[in-house]
Enzyme design. Structure first.
Site, PDB file in Angstrom:
ATOM      1  N   HIS A  82       0.835  -1.206   0.000  1.00  8.20           N
ATOM      2  CA  HIS A  82       0.000   0.000   0.000  1.00  8.20           C
ATOM      3  C   HIS A  82       0.869   1.256   0.000  1.00  8.20           C
ATOM      4  O   HIS A  82       1.891   1.308   0.680  1.00  8.20           O
ATOM      5  CB  HIS A  82      -0.904  -0.001   1.238  1.00  8.20           C
ATOM      6  CG  HIS A  82      -2.076   0.910   1.119  1.00  8.20           C
ATOM      7  ND1 HIS A  82      -1.965   2.290   1.188  1.00  8.20           N
ATOM      8  CD2 HIS A  82      -3.396   0.655   0.930  1.00  8.20           C
ATOM      9  CE1 HIS A  82      -3.159   2.836   1.053  1.00  8.20           C
ATOM     10  NE2 HIS A  82      -4.043   1.873   0.900  1.00  8.20           N
ATOM     11  N   PRO A 169      13.555   9.712  10.053  1.00 12.08           N
ATOM     12  CA  PRO A 169      13.556   8.383   9.435  1.00 12.08           C
ATOM     13  C   PRO A 169      12.593   7.376  10.065  1.00 12.08           C
ATOM     14  O   PRO A 169      11.947   6.598   9.349  1.00 12.08           O
ATOM     15  CB  PRO A 169      15.008   7.924   9.605  1.00 12.08           C
ATOM     16  CG  PRO A 169      15.796   9.193   9.691  1.00 12.08           C
ATOM     17  CD  PRO A 169      14.923  10.148  10.421  1.00 12.08           C
ATOM     18  N   SER A 170      12.461   7.389  11.368  1.00 11.35           N
ATOM     19  CA  SER A 170      11.611   6.383  12.008  1.00 11.35           C
ATOM     20  C   SER A 170      10.128   6.668  11.814  1.00 11.35           C
ATOM     21  O   SER A 170       9.297   5.760  11.921  1.00 11.35           O
ATOM     22  CB  SER A 170      11.914   6.302  13.504  1.00 11.35           C
ATOM     23  OG  SER A 170      11.639   7.544  14.128  1.00 11.35           O
ATOM     24  N   GLY A 172       8.729   9.375   9.255  1.00 12.56           N
ATOM     25  CA  GLY A 172       8.307   9.841   7.940  1.00 12.56           C
ATOM     26  C   GLY A 172       7.456  11.077   8.093  1.00 12.56           C
ATOM     27  O   GLY A 172       7.880  12.069   8.674  1.00 12.56           O
TER      28      GLY A 172
END
Length: 538
Positions: A82, A169-170, A172
């Site tokens: 998805h 990064p962890s 978004g």
């Protein structure tokens, strides 16, 4: 009915049961929120949660879920079918009952601001909450997905609406906003998947392409075959049921199927629906077939039958309609009492319930008697000549009675705000000023309740005259009692307005309210006399 907002956050985790359950528990544990559904997908690596709350609690539920995701989801490790760009990928807020789209937009903004500040992550506004058109559609906001986000955040055009313009990064990024309720709806076809898909192409907004658009707006759809049902289905998402309602889609599928010599065998709603969508369907069939139905339960039943919603599985309104799922017993201790208990409560050595509650009860009895006589007249063969008058009168008096009953308890609790003000400190000039302002606001609230009783009662008179004129003559005394009860209820409410008005300092409010209440009370005496005169002439 209380305000109900649906929230449907999508999280980028569909495999780890511990994480999925932790998010669910965070929502479930938020006071005022009701978790309705949790739908996880292994291949999509995504879980969709559906819960409801009011304008304040729904924000807290979404925040609680986001906090868990911040701790337990790492987008740097995420892969799934998805489209996604964040741990909490999308979080839409949807108006369900007694809430405007504008309120949902404000809720989404408050949530985005609070979450971005607490979690230190970027949030984008989309759909109705978007400030700029190019950010309105989710695919545009999420373009390139998580992998493109780091570079995209460097573009000034894609500065987040809330939170840092930097790549986390962890997490978004998250898109939040407000949109209409999406209804997943399938119509059963006794035919093939190709035939069902052919119908879907004719109806869905995208049609067969830009040069061949479909008939219906805000509809996405396709056709498929369901082995367990041994039937094909036209399966659609109704993105805005105010634009394309359920019944319109169903009727258009029937029309398309008939041209292919195919039979339609009912339909199914996937998930849950707002009550309004089924009432709209019922009203359509009531008008189309010239039916007379006024009770909500009967309207729901009509919609279920005409749409064939029981065709593949039982449609249980209490499990499928949002308002019924989250319904709570009304807080009406007085109205819920036995008649004996209510009278004894009035007679007790307490100031409440008193004349205000008794007035509301009398007004409700007045409209109820009119409603009773109209219902006893309607449908009787010898009174067929007055059927139109009764069919017009019944819904009005039926709904007025339902609206007046809550006024019985509302009057008793009307002084809460005033009493709170009375208990405020009054040592300093500032405290005295704040205390007076609170007490004045409380008095205005106390006035608004009997005024509401008066306004409701006032709207019954013309209809009560119709019942007096055309109703069953054998029920003459019932209408007489009803008229006097309504007049007395309005008069009693008027006295409650007067007694509270004497301490009001706002002269403009006093003048406007007194002019309205005096007019209603005067009209009440005149209209009661008119009803009695009509009855005396029979």
């Amino acid at each position: 009915m209380k305000k109900i907002i649906e929230c449907v956050p999508n999280f980028s985790e569909g495999r780890d049961k511990n994480v999925i359950n932790a998010i669910a528990e965070a929502i479930r544990g938020t006071e005022g929120c009701t978790l309705l559904d949790v739908d996880s997908g292994q291949s999509t690596h995504r879980t969709v949660y559906t819960f409801v709350g009011d304008t304040e609690t729904v924000i807290q539920g979404a925040l609680a879920a986001a906090r868990v995701a911040r701790k337990k989801i790492n987008m740097a490790l995420h892969k799934g079918e998805h489209p996604r760009f964040g741990a909490m990928d999308v979080c839409p807020f949807i108006p369900v009952a007694n809430v405007t789209m504008e309120e949902c937009v404000e809720v989404s903004r408050q949530f985005a601001q609070l979450a971005a500040e607490e979690l230190g992550v970027p949030f984008f506004l989309y759909e109705e909450a978007a400030d700029q058109e190019y950010r309105r559609k989710l695919p545009d906001v999420r373009k390139g997905e998580y992998e493109a986000l780091e570079d995209r955040l460097k573009d000034p055009r894609w500065k987040p609406d809330f939170g840092p313009a930097k790549f986390v990064p962890s997490w978004g990024a998250t898109a939040t906003g407000a949109r209409m309720f999406l209804i997943a709806y399938n119509v059963n076809i006794l035919g093939s998947a190709n035939q069902a898909h052919r119908i879907a192409l004719n109806l869905r907004e995208a049609g067969r392409g830009s040069d061949q658009p479909g008939k219906l707006k805000d509809v996405k759809g396709m056709g498929w075959f369901v082995d367990e049902y041994n039937m094909a289905q036209v399966t659609v998402n109704l993105n805005n049921y105010h634009v394309t309602p359920i019944h319109l889609l169903f009727e258009e599928v029937k029309r398309e199927a008939a041209q292919l010599n195919l039979a339609v065998a009912g339909s199914e709603i996937v998930g849950i629906v707002p009550l309004e969508s089924l009432i709209m369907a019922a009203e359509y069939y009531i008008e189309k077939e010239g039916l007379f139905i006024y009770e909500e339960a009967h309207k729901v039943r009509l919609a279920v039958e005409r749409l064939g919603l029981n065709s593949v599985a039982p449609f249980i309104p209490e499990d499928k309609i949002i308002e019924y799922i989250v319904a709570e017993p009304p807080e009406e201790p007085l109205a819920s009492m036995s008649l004996r208990g209510f009278i004894e409560e009035i007679s007790a050595r307490t100031s409440a319930p008193g004349g205000g509650s008794a007035s509301a009860a009398m007004a409700a009895i007045g409209t109820a008697l009119g409603s009773m006589v109209a219902k006893l007249t309607q449908g009787v063969r010898k009174f067929e000549s007055v059927e139109p008058q009764m069919q017009k009168s019944i819904p009005i008096l039926h709904e007025l009675t339902r609206a007046l009953i809550p006024m019985i308890d509302a009057d008793t609790s009307a002084f809460n705000e005033y009493m709170e003000g009375l208990r405020l400190p009054k040592g300093t000039e500032a405290e005295k000023k704040a205390r007076l302002a609170k007490m004045q606001a409380g008095l205005k609230t106390a006035i608004q309740i009997p005024l509401a009783t008066m306004r409701l009662g006032d709207t019954a008179w013309d209809t009560l005259c119709e019942v007096a004129k055309y109703g069953n003559p054998a029920s003459k005394s019932d209408v007489q009692v009803g008229a006097k009860a309504l007049e007395t209820g309005i008069w009693g409410a008027y006295q409650n307005v007067l007694i509270n008005m004497k301490d009001i300092k706002d002269e403009t409010f006093k003048a406007e309210t007194m002019a309205e209440t005096m007019a209603i009370e005067n009209r009440s005496r005149q209209m009661c006399a008119k009803v009695l005169d009509i009855l005396e002439s029979i």
